[in-house]
Scaffold this motif. Sequence first.
Motif, PDB file in Angstrom:
ATOM      1  N   PRO A 115       1.904 -34.498 -17.736  1.00 39.47           N
ATOM      2  CA  PRO A 115       1.412 -35.258 -18.903  1.00 39.47           C
ATOM      3  C   PRO A 115       2.575 -36.011 -19.558  1.00 39.47           C
ATOM      4  O   PRO A 115       3.675 -35.472 -19.696  1.00 39.47           O
ATOM      5  CB  PRO A 115       0.864 -34.166 -19.820  1.00 39.47           C
ATOM      6  N   TRP A 116       2.319 -37.229 -19.979  1.00 40.81           N
ATOM      7  CA  TRP A 116       3.396 -38.078 -20.491  1.00 40.81           C
ATOM      8  C   TRP A 116       4.114 -37.452 -21.690  1.00 40.81           C
ATOM      9  O   TRP A 116       5.318 -37.635 -21.864  1.00 40.81           O
ATOM     10  CB  TRP A 116       2.846 -39.451 -20.872  1.00 40.81           C
ATOM     11  N   TYR A 117       3.369 -36.703 -22.507  1.00 38.35           N
ATOM     12  CA  TYR A 117       3.965 -36.145 -23.716  1.00 38.35           C
ATOM     13  C   TYR A 117       4.867 -34.945 -23.424  1.00 38.35           C
ATOM     14  O   TYR A 117       5.624 -34.504 -24.295  1.00 38.35           O
ATOM     15  CB  TYR A 117       2.874 -35.745 -24.711  1.00 38.35           C
ATOM     16  N   ILE A 118       4.798 -34.415 -22.200  1.00 36.98           N
ATOM     17  CA  ILE A 118       5.670 -33.301 -21.821  1.00 36.98           C
ATOM     18  C   ILE A 118       7.049 -33.804 -21.422  1.00 36.98           C
ATOM     19  O   ILE A 118       8.071 -33.130 -21.643  1.00 36.98           O
ATOM     20  CB  ILE A 118       5.044 -32.491 -20.660  1.00 36.98           C
ATOM     21  N   PRO A 120       9.181 -36.187 -22.569  1.00 41.33           N
ATOM     22  CA  PRO A 120      10.251 -36.244 -23.578  1.00 41.33           C
ATOM     23  C   PRO A 120      10.789 -34.870 -23.948  1.00 41.33           C
ATOM     24  O   PRO A 120      11.987 -34.714 -24.216  1.00 41.33           O
ATOM     25  CB  PRO A 120       9.567 -36.910 -24.785  1.00 41.33           C
ATOM     26  N   VAL A 121       9.922 -33.864 -23.964  1.00 45.25           N
ATOM     27  CA  VAL A 121      10.357 -32.498 -24.277  1.00 45.25           C
ATOM     28  C   VAL A 121      11.331 -32.004 -23.209  1.00 45.25           C
ATOM     29  O   VAL A 121      12.366 -31.408 -23.524  1.00 45.25           O
ATOM     30  CB  VAL A 121       9.149 -31.548 -24.377  1.00 45.25           C
TER      31      VAL A 121
END
Length: 324
Positions: A115-118, A120-121
Amino acid sequence: MNLFVLIPALLVFFYGIALLYFQVAGHYKIIDQPNHRSSHSATTIRGGGILFAIAGLLPFFVGDFRYFYFTGGLFLISLISFLDDISSLNNKIRITVHLLSSVLLLIEWRMYDMPWYILPVIIVMIIGVINAYNFMDGINGITGLYSLVGISTLLYINELSFKFAESDLMIFLCLALMVFNFFNFRKQAKCFAGDVGSVSVAFIMVFLIGLLIMQTGSYGYLLFLLVYGLDAVTTIFFRVIRGENIAQPHRSHFYQYLANEKRISHLLISCLYGGLQLLVNVLVIKYSLMSIPAILVIVLLSALLFILLRWKIEGRDVLLKTKI
């Protein structure tokens, strides 16, 4: 080439590179001058860990090494770190290169379906681990021995347990670490790793551990960085409590307290950190198929015990009062 021929040849190669670098560094004054934050008292050559960067890049040029994006990331992050060793660079430039190298690492890991939001983490975690590893490089022997424990463990798994990567990278780096330790693991070090050394070896460690996790599905291998992680994270924790700027240079790590205030031998502390991590690695290999909740429990209990240890040895005043 036969390993009985390759290994001695590489040891001689890295030894020769080290001697050549010492000449260049001495001529251009790439040296570490002691200051109030230092744990050493003599002027010493900085950047001897350039051997680690060379060892990491070498397989791409001499063998059938397929990790193109990793090699590009290692080159960039090692180059900017070496330039920072020569003359301090703007933090924005350094972080930008760290970010780019981390993105190249994600591409090498083929994390396209995440998932794209993972992403950056994960990038923040990569940069955090690399910088924490760099901050732990403050006394003779600690980076060389701790890294040798980690890379040797990964090589052991790769050769005798689960083949997850090409061995050349790990073999070359182990030999470079041995040569570096010959000059650094001593009471009066000939050289320090510098940013180029600690950052490049951290980048390689993160890459290899990431490969191993993705191919086995076991996050327990993150514990290969447990001992460094405990010191780095608890130090940040106490600095935040004291209201200090965590981006500012300091000497608040536990290993620094042991070396500077308790006057314990650098080499003894380095052996303690390396030995504890080796013990953890053995246990991880034995119980590698750990669930994520089990890993979290281990980390939290270890952190609690480490905080209690620091409280007992350093005391309330040291840990909670703002340092000038």
